[in-house]
Design a protein around this motif. Structure first.
Motif, PDB file in Angstrom:
ATOM      1  N   GLY A 217      10.278   1.953   0.265  1.00 31.15           N
ATOM      2  CA  GLY A 217      10.594   3.721  -0.580  1.00 31.15           C
ATOM      3  C   GLY A 217      10.492   3.364  -1.998  1.00 31.15           C
ATOM      4  O   GLY A 217      10.299   2.402  -2.855  1.00 31.15           O
ATOM      5  N   MET A 218      10.168   4.263  -2.542  1.00 29.74           N
ATOM      6  CA  MET A 218      10.298   4.752  -3.930  1.00 29.74           C
ATOM      7  C   MET A 218      11.037   5.020  -4.818  1.00 29.74           C
ATOM      8  O   MET A 218      11.629   6.266  -3.753  1.00 29.74           O
ATOM      9  N   ILE A 219      11.961   4.747  -5.751  1.00 32.43           N
ATOM     10  CA  ILE A 219      13.103   5.818  -6.046  1.00 32.43           C
ATOM     11  C   ILE A 219      12.583   6.225  -7.457  1.00 32.43           C
ATOM     12  O   ILE A 219      12.274   5.013  -8.701  1.00 32.43           O
ATOM     13  N   GLU A 220      12.243   7.320  -7.105  1.00 33.11           N
ATOM     14  CA  GLU A 220      11.463   8.216  -8.866  1.00 33.11           C
ATOM     15  C   GLU A 220      12.759   9.640  -8.561  1.00 33.11           C
ATOM     16  O   GLU A 220      12.308  10.455  -9.568  1.00 33.11           O
ATOM     17  N   ILE A 221      13.402   9.842  -7.718  1.00 31.78           N
ATOM     18  CA  ILE A 221      13.970  10.656  -8.061  1.00 31.78           C
ATOM     19  C   ILE A 221      15.691  10.291  -8.502  1.00 31.78           C
ATOM     20  O   ILE A 221      16.105   9.812  -7.742  1.00 31.78           O
TER      21      ILE A 221
ATOM     22  N   LEU B  56       4.808  20.583  -3.831  1.00 30.25           N
ATOM     23  CA  LEU B  56       4.287  19.811  -2.543  1.00 30.25           C
ATOM     24  C   LEU B  56       4.019  18.773  -2.671  1.00 30.25           C
ATOM     25  O   LEU B  56       2.931  18.429  -2.665  1.00 30.25           O
ATOM     26  N   ARG B  57       4.045  17.590  -2.957  1.00 28.41           N
ATOM     27  CA  ARG B  57       3.854  16.367  -3.686  1.00 28.41           C
ATOM     28  C   ARG B  57       4.023  15.221  -3.219  1.00 28.41           C
ATOM     29  O   ARG B  57       5.765  15.154  -1.974  1.00 28.41           O
ATOM     30  N   ALA B  58       3.464  14.142  -3.315  1.00 31.66           N
ATOM     31  CA  ALA B  58       3.490  12.753  -2.049  1.00 31.66           C
ATOM     32  C   ALA B  58       4.060  12.595  -0.723  1.00 31.66           C
ATOM     33  O   ALA B  58       3.455  13.566  -0.471  1.00 31.66           O
TER      34      ALA B  58
ATOM     35  N   ASN C 114       8.188   5.856 -14.509  1.00 28.73           N
ATOM     36  CA  ASN C 114       6.794   7.089 -14.468  1.00 28.73           C
ATOM     37  C   ASN C 114       8.304   8.139 -14.253  1.00 28.73           C
ATOM     38  O   ASN C 114       8.615   9.119 -14.634  1.00 28.73           O
ATOM     39  N   ASP C 115       7.898   8.526 -13.197  1.00 32.22           N
ATOM     40  CA  ASP C 115       8.899   9.387 -11.947  1.00 32.22           C
ATOM     41  C   ASP C 115      10.009   9.619 -12.764  1.00 32.22           C
ATOM     42  O   ASP C 115      10.547  10.913 -13.214  1.00 32.22           O
ATOM     43  N   LEU C 116      10.766   8.810 -12.373  1.00 33.40           N
ATOM     44  CA  LEU C 116      12.217   8.439 -12.268  1.00 33.40           C
ATOM     45  C   LEU C 116      12.433   9.060 -14.070  1.00 33.40           C
ATOM     46  O   LEU C 116      13.682  10.318 -13.775  1.00 33.40           O
TER      47      LEU C 116
ATOM     48  N   ILE D 156       1.373  -1.589  -0.109  1.00 33.08           N
ATOM     49  CA  ILE D 156       0.008   0.056  -0.263  1.00 33.08           C
ATOM     50  C   ILE D 156       0.629   1.494  -0.097  1.00 33.08           C
ATOM     51  O   ILE D 156       2.135   1.907   0.620  1.00 33.08           O
ATOM     52  N   ARG D 157       0.633   2.151  -1.110  1.00 32.87           N
ATOM     53  CA  ARG D 157       1.357   3.494  -1.018  1.00 32.87           C
ATOM     54  C   ARG D 157       0.553   3.992  -0.796  1.00 32.87           C
ATOM     55  O   ARG D 157      -0.198   4.516  -0.786  1.00 32.87           O
ATOM     56  N   THR D 158       1.430   5.183   0.589  1.00 35.03           N
ATOM     57  CA  THR D 158       1.069   6.265   1.026  1.00 35.03           C
ATOM     58  C   THR D 158       1.012   7.203  -0.571  1.00 35.03           C
ATOM     59  O   THR D 158       1.394   7.697  -1.040  1.00 35.03           O
ATOM     60  N   LEU D 159       0.078   8.244   0.253  1.00 39.07           N
ATOM     61  CA  LEU D 159      -0.273   9.137  -0.322  1.00 39.07           C
ATOM     62  C   LEU D 159       0.252  10.348  -1.444  1.00 39.07           C
ATOM     63  O   LEU D 159       0.802  10.894  -0.761  1.00 39.07           O
ATOM     64  N   ASP D 160      -0.034  10.157  -2.490  1.00 38.65           N
ATOM     65  CA  ASP D 160       0.552  10.102  -3.667  1.00 38.65           C
ATOM     66  C   ASP D 160      -0.169  11.953  -4.250  1.00 38.65           C
ATOM     67  O   ASP D 160      -0.351  11.206  -5.691  1.00 38.65           O
ATOM     68  N   ILE D 161      -0.426  12.684  -3.667  1.00 39.35           N
ATOM     69  CA  ILE D 161      -0.712  13.783  -4.236  1.00 39.35           C
ATOM     70  C   ILE D 161      -0.296  15.057  -4.443  1.00 39.35           C
ATOM     71  O   ILE D 161       0.747  14.949  -4.170  1.00 39.35           O
TER      72      ILE D 161
ATOM     73  N   ASP E  55       7.760  16.987 -17.615  1.00 40.33           N
ATOM     74  CA  ASP E  55       6.750  16.560 -17.466  1.00 40.33           C
ATOM     75  C   ASP E  55       6.075  15.324 -17.896  1.00 40.33           C
ATOM     76  O   ASP E  55       5.626  15.710 -19.346  1.00 40.33           O
ATOM     77  N   ARG E  56       5.623  14.577 -17.285  1.00 40.18           N
ATOM     78  CA  ARG E  56       4.931  13.783 -18.055  1.00 40.18           C
ATOM     79  C   ARG E  56       3.710  13.867 -18.662  1.00 40.18           C
ATOM     80  O   ARG E  56       3.045  13.127 -19.233  1.00 40.18           O
ATOM     81  N   ALA E  57       2.801  15.043 -17.629  1.00 41.15           N
ATOM     82  CA  ALA E  57       2.004  15.169 -19.105  1.00 41.15           C
ATOM     83  C   ALA E  57       1.914  16.123 -19.468  1.00 41.15           C
ATOM     84  O   ALA E  57       0.867  16.715 -20.147  1.00 41.15           O
TER      85      ALA E  57
END
Ligand code: PEP
Ligand code: MG
Length: 580
Positions: free
Chosen positions: A437-441, A366-368, A463-465, A337-342, A473-475
């Motif tokens: 932990g996620m390795i995204e950075i 101020l994300r995730a 996706n974030d990495l 379960i991943r904690t809130l990534d807003i 910007d992925r979007a």
């Protein structure tokens, strides 16, 4: 008239149906009286929206392909004329001043008036121009309300025939559209790994994004083919093309049936290595799809989707029930379960967002975990709910977007505190719950020493990495062509993370979109990956690739890919690898 548009493919397969344009539903616009003191500001708001539409129309006209039919330019000119007509450009401002209507109310009131006049015209051509007035007003409303379309109600049987055509769809709206059962969707904006695309992919419906001005060029009810494999959209196709695609559609159905035979087979390479095949889910019910496709558990539960499309935050009890439902449905299979990534392209709706500032670079804001640390009450509520679910079955907890050691330490302290609160209440949880932990950075991938000694497992969010390594910007469709998972810097960081994890005895998974792409399966296996997490619909195609791979046989070729720097060479070597 038939024409073809090219965009970014985000979800595979072929869909054939009729276009359904998503516009703000005029009946749904907010209507309220504004205070006397806000009149000038409201008029300015209205004028700004009209100016924005003027710029949009101008840009669409400027960007029309040379081969575009002449009627399209004429049609855009007509919309410009309508936009500047005093009946729409000035009368609503008068309504704001005299009646104190808000801008949306003023423009829709005026629209009803104008369309009413059109309806009394005898000439059919002129009478139909009422539809153009409506489209222009919809554009103004879009500019007033923002990018998120207000969704109409759908009839389920009609939906199966429906291709949604939108300027943009937010991840939250995509979530609301999920259950309507539409056949496919296309948008002007967006990138292949935007969260909208990810939700679409989880539905397994063909989709193409980044089509620039499809929403403007496609009328309501046109026959549309979406080729989600290559990113092509054919509008009003000639009969031969239609027949060809109907044939492709039946082949796809056959291929899916064939793949289903792999469902109960263990995912093992030819040299005997067992590979863990996990599913990514957004909502509780997605577990059923994962089980259906033969997955072995959930490797990524994107919990933020429980927080969207609502005015208030879900309580601890409500969250606990959702997490517990997932655990129960899994009957002993594990869930991460991943904690809130807003933040970034995923926003909370309703009152929760009311104080949010408009950030210049939301993906860097101020994300995730950054959001969670700044909102300890929200974070602690979620942590308690996850911990309580861990008493019911194998649950791991995962933190997104970590970059700093102190973020891990603060998270750990908060987890400890949540455990103490549950102890005080006498509520059960798994005291040995694994925290990953996620390795995204890139910074995280380049300082793994900090991570391996503080965490129990790692998961690479490609996706974030890719987004953060390449500053893409992925979007954003304008830079989507630069979003390259095969960039040598990305491959270097991924291989480094997998190998460092292995040396430290820490499990590493990949849960970004790369994990669900069969063309990357061998490359990832060659990097040493043993745990894949992807959309349930991708599990069988990737499993097929695993079953065909001998890891010893591909080692040398993968090393060559990781040493290569030239993009052309990397692609050539990858193709060779996949043919081996
Ligand atoms: C990722 O970034 O690769 C990932 C899996 O997380 P998300 O797509 O939800 O940001
Ligand atoms: Mg991510």
């Amino acid at each position: 008239m038939s024409f073809t548009l090219h965009g970014i493919p985000v979800s595979r397969g072929v869909a054939i149906g009729h276009s359904h344009r998503l516009n703000p539903a005029i009946a749904d616009v907010p209507r309220y009286l504004i205070p006397e003191a806000s009149i000038s500001r409201e008029v300015r708001r209205f004028r700004t929206a009209v100016a924005q539409v003027e710029r949009e129309l101008h840009q669409i006209k400027r960007d029309l392909p040379e081969k575009a039919p002449a009627e399209l330019a004429a049609f855009l000119e007509l919309h410009e004329l309508i936009l500047h007509d005093p009946l729409l450009a000035d009368a609503p401002a008068a309504l704001i001043r005299t009646h104190r209507y808000n801008a949306e109310w003023a423009i829709t009131t005026q629209m009803v008036e104008v369309i009413g006049q059109f309806e009394t015209i005898e000439d059919e051509y002129l009478r139909e121009r009422g539809g153009d007035v409506r489209q222009v007003v919809e554009r103004i409303l879009h500019a007033l309300i923002g990018s998120t379309a207000i969704l109409p109600q759908y009839d389920a049987t009609a939906a199966a025939e429906m291709i949604l055509v939108a300027h943009d769809i937010s991840p939250a709206d995509m979530l609301r559209l999920r259950d309507t059962g539409f056949a496919g969707f296309i948008t002007d904006l967006g990138g292949a790994t935007s969260h909208t695309a990810i939700v679409a992919r989880s539905l397994d419906i063909p989709a193409v994004v980044g089509l620039q001005n499809a929403h403007q060029l496609i009328a309501q009810g046109e026959t549309i083919i979406i080729d989600g494999d290559v990113g092509v959209v054919v509008v009003d196709p000639p009969p031969l093309v239609l027949e060809e695609y109907r044939h492709r559609l039946s082949e796809i159905v056959l291929e899916r049936k064939r793949l289903r035979r792999l469902r109960n087979m263990p995912a093992q390479t030819l040299d005997g290595a067992s590979i863990e095949m996990l599913g990514n889910i957004e909502l509780v019910d997605d577990v059923d799809d994962m089980v259906e496709e033969g997955g072995e558990g959930v490797g990524l539960f994107r919990t933020e989707y429980l927080f969207m499309n609502r005015a208030t935050l879900p309580s601890e009890e409500e969250q606990f029930e959702s997490y517990a439902d997932v655990v129960k449905k899994l009957k002993g299979q594990p869930v991460t379960i991943r904690t809130l990534d807003i933040g970034a392209d995923k926003t909370l709706g309703g009152s929760v967002d009311k104080d949010a500032v408009v950030a210049t670079n939301p993906a860097l804001g101020l994300r995730a975990i950054r959001f969670c640390i700044s909102e300890p009450l929200i974070f602690m509520t979620q942590l308690r709910a996850i911990l309580r679910a861990s008493a019911l079955g194998p649950v791991k907890l995962m933190i997104p977007m970590l970059a700093h050691a102190h973020e891990i330490e603060q998270s750990m302290q908060m987890i400890q505190h949540a455990k103490a609160q549950l102890d005080a209440r006498g509520q059960a949880y798994d005291s040995t719950i694994q925290i990953g932990g996620m390795i995204e950075i890139p910074a995280a991938a380049l300082s793994l020493g900090l991570f391996v000694k503080r965490l129990d497992f790692l998961s690479i969010g490609t996706n974030d990495l890719v987004q953060y390594t390449l500053a893409i910007d992925r979007a954003n469709s304008s830079v989507a062509h630069l979003f390259d998972p095969l960039h040598p810097a990305v491959l270097y960081l991924m291989a480094l993370t997998i190998q460092t994890g292995q040396k430290a005895g820490l499990p590493v998974s990949v849960c970004g979109e790369m994990a669900g792409e069969p063309k990357f399966t061998r490359l990832l296996l060659g990097m040493g990956l043993r745990q894949f997490s992807m959309h349930p619909t991708r599990l069988l195609p990737v499993k097929q690739e695993i079953l065909r791979t001998d890891r010893h046989g591909i080692e040398a070729q993968v090393r060559k890919i990781l040493r290569a720097q030239e993009p052309g060479k990397i692609r050539e070597l990858l193709e060779e690898l996949n043919r081996m």
